[in-house]
Design a protein around this motif. Structure first.
Motif, mmCIF file in Angstrom:
data_model
loop_
_atom_site.group_PDB
_atom_site.id
_atom_site.type_symbol
_atom_site.label_atom_id
_atom_site.label_comp_id
_atom_site.label_asym_id
_atom_site.label_seq_id
_atom_site.Cartn_x
_atom_site.Cartn_y
_atom_site.Cartn_z
ATOM 1 N N GLY A 39 42.326 44.740 40.742
ATOM 2 C CA GLY A 39 41.121 44.543 41.344
ATOM 3 C C GLY A 39 39.944 43.903 40.298
ATOM 4 N N PHE A 40 40.157 44.481 39.423
ATOM 5 C CA PHE A 40 39.119 43.682 38.188
ATOM 6 C C PHE A 40 39.509 42.574 37.778
ATOM 7 C CE2 PHE A 40 38.112 43.026 33.711
ATOM 8 C CZ PHE A 40 36.677 43.455 33.691
ATOM 9 N N ALA A 41 41.027 42.186 37.954
ATOM 10 C CA ALA A 41 41.441 41.021 37.537
ATOM 11 C C ALA A 41 41.120 40.022 38.917
ATOM 12 C CB ALA A 41 43.103 40.808 37.549
ATOM 13 N N LEU A 226 46.160 39.357 44.854
ATOM 14 C CA LEU A 226 45.484 40.347 43.925
ATOM 15 C C LEU A 226 44.751 41.389 44.972
ATOM 16 C CD1 LEU A 226 44.398 38.167 40.690
ATOM 17 C CD2 LEU A 226 46.481 39.479 41.426
ATOM 18 N N VAL A 227 43.945 40.552 45.782
ATOM 19 C CA VAL A 227 42.970 41.460 46.705
ATOM 20 C C VAL A 227 43.546 42.422 47.516
ATOM 21 C CG1 VAL A 227 41.084 41.523 48.379
ATOM 22 C CG2 VAL A 227 41.011 40.159 46.513
ATOM 23 N N HIS A 233 46.384 49.926 47.234
ATOM 24 C CA HIS A 233 46.384 51.109 46.399
ATOM 25 C C HIS A 233 45.309 51.880 46.144
ATOM 26 C CE1 HIS A 233 50.241 48.663 45.054
ATOM 27 N NE2 HIS A 233 50.580 49.868 44.929
ATOM 28 N N GLN A 234 44.068 51.317 46.782
ATOM 29 C CA GLN A 234 42.847 51.827 46.474
ATOM 30 C C GLN A 234 42.750 53.251 46.796
ATOM 31 O OE1 GLN A 234 39.980 52.901 48.680
ATOM 32 N NE2 GLN A 234 41.009 52.792 50.394
ATOM 33 N N PHE A 235 41.839 53.897 46.048
ATOM 34 C CA PHE A 235 41.187 55.461 46.299
ATOM 35 C C PHE A 235 39.796 55.498 46.212
ATOM 36 C CE2 PHE A 235 40.184 59.768 44.570
ATOM 37 C CZ PHE A 235 40.426 60.430 45.790
ATOM 38 N N GLN A 236 39.137 55.772 47.083
ATOM 39 C CA GLN A 236 37.844 55.895 47.216
ATOM 40 C C GLN A 236 37.189 54.587 47.022
ATOM 41 O OE1 GLN A 236 36.835 58.397 48.611
ATOM 42 N NE2 GLN A 236 36.640 60.164 47.412
ATOM 43 N N GLN A 237 37.904 53.355 47.430
ATOM 44 C CA GLN A 237 37.479 52.009 47.269
ATOM 45 C C GLN A 237 37.284 51.667 45.955
ATOM 46 O OE1 GLN A 237 37.517 50.029 49.847
ATOM 47 N NE2 GLN A 237 37.592 51.535 51.223
ATOM 48 N N SER A 238 38.216 52.193 45.199
ATOM 49 C CA SER A 238 38.427 51.962 43.657
ATOM 50 C C SER A 238 38.663 50.208 43.672
ATOM 51 C CB SER A 238 39.577 52.644 42.886
ATOM 52 O OG SER A 238 40.837 52.481 43.573
ATOM 53 N N ALA A 239 39.333 49.339 44.335
ATOM 54 C CA ALA A 239 39.485 48.157 44.428
ATOM 55 C C ALA A 239 38.192 47.339 44.342
ATOM 56 C CB ALA A 239 40.664 47.670 45.316
ATOM 57 N N ALA A 240 37.316 47.756 45.418
ATOM 58 C CA ALA A 240 35.973 46.969 45.476
ATOM 59 C C ALA A 240 35.181 47.070 44.193
ATOM 60 C CB ALA A 240 35.480 47.700 46.641
ATOM 61 N N ALA A 242 36.419 47.694 41.253
ATOM 62 C CA ALA A 242 36.932 47.178 39.964
ATOM 63 C C ALA A 242 36.693 45.684 40.167
ATOM 64 C CB ALA A 242 38.245 47.441 39.830
ATOM 65 N N ALA A 243 36.629 45.105 41.377
ATOM 66 C CA ALA A 243 36.405 43.838 41.679
ATOM 67 C C ALA A 243 35.146 43.412 41.283
ATOM 68 C CB ALA A 243 36.905 43.422 42.963
ATOM 69 N N GLY A 244 34.320 44.292 41.765
ATOM 70 C CA GLY A 244 32.912 44.080 41.581
ATOM 71 C C GLY A 244 32.508 43.813 40.275
ATOM 72 N N THR A 245 33.172 44.806 39.397
ATOM 73 C CA THR A 245 33.011 44.768 37.814
ATOM 74 C C THR A 245 33.448 43.783 37.265
ATOM 75 O OG1 THR A 245 33.099 47.374 37.910
ATOM 76 C CG2 THR A 245 33.289 46.532 35.659
ATOM 77 N N GLY A 246 34.551 43.285 37.481
ATOM 78 C CA GLY A 246 35.234 42.166 36.815
ATOM 79 C C GLY A 246 34.516 40.902 37.090
ATOM 80 N N LEU A 247 33.839 40.724 38.425
ATOM 81 C CA LEU A 247 32.829 39.599 38.635
ATOM 82 C C LEU A 247 31.653 39.593 37.928
ATOM 83 C CD1 LEU A 247 32.584 37.807 41.935
ATOM 84 C CD2 LEU A 247 30.537 38.791 41.098
ATOM 85 N N LEU A 248 31.252 40.718 37.829
ATOM 86 C CA LEU A 248 29.871 41.041 36.968
ATOM 87 C C LEU A 248 30.187 40.639 35.465
ATOM 88 C CD1 LEU A 248 28.320 43.850 38.604
ATOM 89 C CD2 LEU A 248 27.302 41.608 38.685
#
Length: 259
Positions: A39-41, A226-227, A233-240, A242-248
């Motif tokens: 998600g971060f990637a 990637l998405v 594999h997400q847990f408690q929307q971990s993918a979202a 992580a993706a938001g963190t990577g974008l920021l």
């Protein structure tokens, strides 16, 4: 950007793949770790082409050329995807899923799931490597940001390959993981060198077109691989998260570099 800095970026991207493979051998990645890393990637790549690559392509060429380049890059990876999957693919819940499975049963497969994933990733690395070379040729800060996003992407993809090898079992898992991830890294390094030596002296309009093509290819990779992988594999929307963190992170670096 001088060659030494480009070489360092390309080498970091190349080494990121076998390092990710080695990490998966030291300890099998958990589903949460995969969700966070992939998600971060995804967020980092989205930020790289949205905040850096496409705006720079418009600046170098024009809006029309940038749009054309994006479409060409997207179409190239779309065609590669269809080739790898024997001309047919569909999601698990698609109404066309049964037809796709029947098509794939009739046609000889190009390898097992690991081979398809790793082989397709190796081909995609050729595009990403060229993108690093072209980015570095147009703007040093752009080359650094794109290179960083691809380093993050390569680690996450290698973790996914390692996880898949562990799930499938079979003989020589270490050889398979390190062999494929090393090939992926080599493809990136060689194509980055090719992009620097053979493409950097092209007219700026052409460089802008190529840069937008790289953005289109990376967008296809992010949204189709990637998405979905991170979300599966997400847990408690971990993918979202992580993706938001990577974008920021990329957004912040982009604005810092512009000052």
């Amino acid at each position: 950007m001088d060659f030494a800095l480009l070489f360092g970026i390309a080498l970091a991207g190349a080494l990121a793949s076998p390092i990710g493979g080695a990490l998966s051998l030291l300890r099998k990645p958990t589903t949460l770790a995969l969700s966070l890393s992939v998600g971060f990637a995804a967020g980092a790549l989205l930020g790289a082409f949205a905040f850096e690559m496409l705006p720079k392509a418009v600046e170098l060429a024009s809006l029309a050329r940038a749009v054309l380049g994006f479409v060409l890059g997207f179409a190239f990876l779309y065609a590669l995807d269809l080739f790898v999957h024997r001309g047919a693919s569909a999601g698990d819940k698609a109404q066309q899923r049964d037809w796709v499975r029947s098509v794939q049963r009739r046609r000889k497969q190009r390898g097992d799931e690991v081979t398809v994933l790793a082989g397709g990733t190796s081909a995609e690395e050729l595009v990403e490597g060229l993108t690093i070379g072209v980015s570095a040729a147009t703007d040093p800060s752009l080359g650094l940001i794109v290179g960083l996003a691809i380093v993050i992407d390569n680690v996450s993809e290698s973790l996914s390959i390692g996880h898949l090898v562990h799930e499938q079992g079979g003989e020589h898992p270490t050889r398979r993981i390190l062999g494929w991830t090393s090939l992926i890294g080599l493809a990136l390094f060689l194509s980055a060198m090719a992009g620097w030596f053979f493409l950097r002296d092209l007219p700026k309009e052409t460089l802008g077109l190529l840069l937008a093509s790289g953005a289109g290819a990376m967008f296809y990779l992010t949204t189709t691989q990637l998405v979905p992988e991170a979300e599966s594999h997400q847990f408690q929307q971990s993918a979202a998260v992580a993706a938001g963190t990577g974008l920021l992170v990329i957004f912040t670096l982009s604005n810092v570099a512009a000052r």
